[in-house]
Design a protein around this motif. Structure first.
Motif, mmCIF file in Angstrom:
data_model
loop_
_atom_site.group_PDB
_atom_site.id
_atom_site.type_symbol
_atom_site.label_atom_id
_atom_site.label_comp_id
_atom_site.label_asym_id
_atom_site.label_seq_id
_atom_site.Cartn_x
_atom_site.Cartn_y
_atom_site.Cartn_z
ATOM 1 N N LEU A 48 0.739 -1.181 0.042
ATOM 2 C CA LEU A 48 0.187 -0.032 0.116
ATOM 3 C C LEU A 48 0.834 1.179 0.048
ATOM 4 O O LEU A 48 0.434 2.248 -0.748
ATOM 5 N N GLN A 49 1.814 1.081 0.685
ATOM 6 C CA GLN A 49 2.883 2.264 0.749
ATOM 7 C C GLN A 49 3.438 2.778 -0.664
ATOM 8 O O GLN A 49 3.183 3.921 -1.122
ATOM 9 N N LEU A 50 3.760 1.881 -1.490
ATOM 10 C CA LEU A 50 4.258 1.986 -3.151
ATOM 11 C C LEU A 50 3.017 2.343 -3.766
ATOM 12 O O LEU A 50 3.035 3.319 -4.670
ATOM 13 N N PHE A 51 1.831 1.556 -3.649
ATOM 14 C CA PHE A 51 0.723 1.913 -4.407
ATOM 15 C C PHE A 51 0.286 3.451 -3.982
ATOM 16 O O PHE A 51 -0.138 4.124 -5.133
ATOM 17 N N PHE A 52 0.301 3.799 -2.969
ATOM 18 C CA PHE A 52 -0.245 5.059 -2.535
ATOM 19 C C PHE A 52 0.523 6.301 -2.952
ATOM 20 O O PHE A 52 0.198 7.245 -3.183
ATOM 21 N N THR A 53 1.848 6.050 -2.761
ATOM 22 C CA THR A 53 3.092 6.787 -2.952
ATOM 23 C C THR A 53 2.875 7.270 -4.445
ATOM 24 O O THR A 53 2.907 8.354 -4.975
ATOM 25 N N ARG A 54 2.697 6.133 -5.418
ATOM 26 C CA ARG A 54 2.536 6.533 -6.926
ATOM 27 C C ARG A 54 1.186 7.292 -7.235
ATOM 28 O O ARG A 54 1.318 8.095 -8.249
ATOM 29 N N PHE A 55 0.306 6.923 -6.472
ATOM 30 C CA PHE A 55 -1.068 7.528 -6.854
ATOM 31 C C PHE A 55 -0.959 9.040 -6.369
ATOM 32 O O PHE A 55 -1.392 10.027 -7.247
ATOM 33 N N VAL A 56 -0.266 9.349 -5.304
ATOM 34 C CA VAL A 56 -0.208 10.827 -4.812
ATOM 35 C C VAL A 56 0.792 11.372 -5.679
ATOM 36 O O VAL A 56 0.467 12.621 -6.300
#
Length: 457
Positions: free
Chosen positions: A80-88
């Motif tokens: 989720l950290q990678l997933f959400f970092t890319r989204f942001v």
């Protein structure tokens, strides 16, 4: 998220030894500060507890509980950290800053419900400890899962003095609470841990509220399949699982571990050396962040801005050569600094372990773990370059290979005996770094072709 890069370049532009030191201190703070302060604070809680004549076995149970909380929360939220970092990052690139805060609240709600449900099921079925212990473990688990997601915003916020103050205040709350609540024994220590991390979580959330404004409070745009990359979930899971899987193998092997509390086991032989070794990567992490987020990131930005603006191919090729040189120099500098750190610790390790009251029997494992965690810094740098180049499939392959090799090599080391403990972790990382360098070389060679063919598609 380029906030740290802009700030570091601004500091380094002053071109003095003081400015360079300033930049590396900031980089060390952002890259290593949270977990180093966490480790030192938990150790200090243990020291205070011993001084207050708490049973040594109870303190060991607390340490093992904290270790499992850290491991499980990192593995669960790593993807989720990678997933959400890319989204942001994509939303910031689009200039849609108003989408950041609502989606952060949304993912925190999802994580709270998911982690809470999982924690309730596991604690209800696997543990027979008192209810208050299980409730405190559950609360700590949920808070840590949320905290890891909030910490990804640190590199985007430029208020580093405030960030350092927040860290010091949060962990001071933890240590002070442990002193006040020691009479409650295990429950008091877990409550102190909860208070410290909760203080950190809410203070960082306050800083994020100051940085990002929004018209609405909650959004779930990150669940829109068209705006995210599902492969990043598996990449983050694989990377964090790869880091911890050798520990789990040693923990749940009856020959190398013992039961500590409930179903939680620990390996005294294996845990202590690698715990100490991880403190040695702070210099390498600082160099990693400075070099990747300044030299490389600047040339990367110039290269792809030239591509977007239709610059001549000759100019683009020249920029690629400069970016490639920045990558090579960055990796080399990480190796130099981390290598020097390893050499110094090799020289002073016997004295250091003696000062800490640790048997010299741990020295061989400490040495190989030092090499392993140092190689991990290089591995992280390579993965970061691939992330910049948007080579998500390669990163996923490398992280998957890391998990598989660490399992296989660690199992082999157990069969070969204590003299080979730690080699599984180190050799798996070494193999991944070598393969990563080969793939990076090929990627850079084909960069123009891949870039323009991707643009055509």
């Amino acid at each position: 998220m380029a906030g740290i890069g802009f700030e570091l370049r601004k500091i380094l532009s002053r071109d003095s030894y003081t400015a360079t030191l300033h930049a590396y201190v900031y980089a060390g703070l952002i890259s290593s500060g949270p977990w180093v302060l966490s480790i030192l604070s938990v150790m200090l809680v243990g020291v205070i507890s011993l001084a207050l004549v708490m049973p040594e076995m109870l303190i060991r149970q607390f340490f093992i509980t904290v270790t499992y909380l850290m491991a499980s929360s990192l593995i669960l939220t790593g993807g989720l950290q990678l997933f959400f970092t890319r989204f942001v990052s994509d939303r910031l690139f689009e200039g849609r800053h108003d989408d950041v805060l609502p989606n952060l609240v949304g993912i925190l709600l999802v994580v709270t419900l998911g982690a809470g449900t999982m924690g309730i099921v596991l604690l209800a079925t696997l543990f027979d400890q008192p209810l208050i212990y299980r409730l405190l473990v559950l609360a700590n688990f949920v808070v840590l899962c949320n905290l890891w997601l909030v910490l990804i915003f640190l590199s985007g916020m430029k208020a580093y003095n405030r960030i350092l103050l927040v860290m010091v205040l949060g962990y001071s709350v933890m240590v002070g609470s442990a002193f006040v609540l020691h009479a409650l024994q295990m429950e008091g220590l877990l409550l102190a841990l909860l208070l410290g991390h909760s203080a950190l979580l809410f203070m960082f959330l306050f800083e994020i509220l100051r940085e990002y404004r929004a018209e609405k409070m909650v959004a779930f745009d990150f669940l829109d399949r068209r705006k995210v990359f599902i492969s990043l979930l598996f990449t983050g899971l694989g990377y964090n699982l790869g880091i911890w899987v050798d520990k789990f193998i040693f923990w749940f092997n009856p020959l190398t571990s013992s039961q500590v509390i409930g179903p939680l086991r620990a390996s005294v032989l294996y845990d202590l050396p690698i715990f100490l070794a991880y403190l040695a990567i702070i210099p390498g992490m600082a160099v990693f962040l400075v070099r990747i987020e300044t030299d490389f990131a600047e040339w990367y930005d110039r290269l792809y801005r030239a591509v977007r603006e239709g610059e001549p191919l000759q100019h683009i090729t020249q920029l690629k050569a400069e970016m490639t040189l920045a990558i090579r120099q960055g990796l080399l500098e990480i190796c130099k600094v981390q290598g020097l750190t390893v050499v110094l610790l090799f020289l002073f390790a016997p004295r250091l372990l003696g000062w800490l009251g640790i048997s010299s029997y741990y020295l061989p494992l400490f040495y190989i773990d030092l090499i392993g965690v140092s190689i991990q810094v290089v591995f992280m740098a390579i993965l970061n370059v691939f992330f910049y180049l948007d080579k998500r499939v390669i990163v996923l392959e490398l992280c998957g290979l890391f998990v598989v090799l660490n399992v296989v090599f660690t199992w082999l080391s157990l069969q070969l005996g204590p003299s080979f403990f730690g080699y599984g972790f180190t050799f798996s990382l070494l193999a991944c770094v070598m393969l990563g360098l080969v793939k990076l070389s090929r990627t850079l060679e084909d960069l123009e072709y891949d870039t323009f063919m991707l643009a055509q598609r």
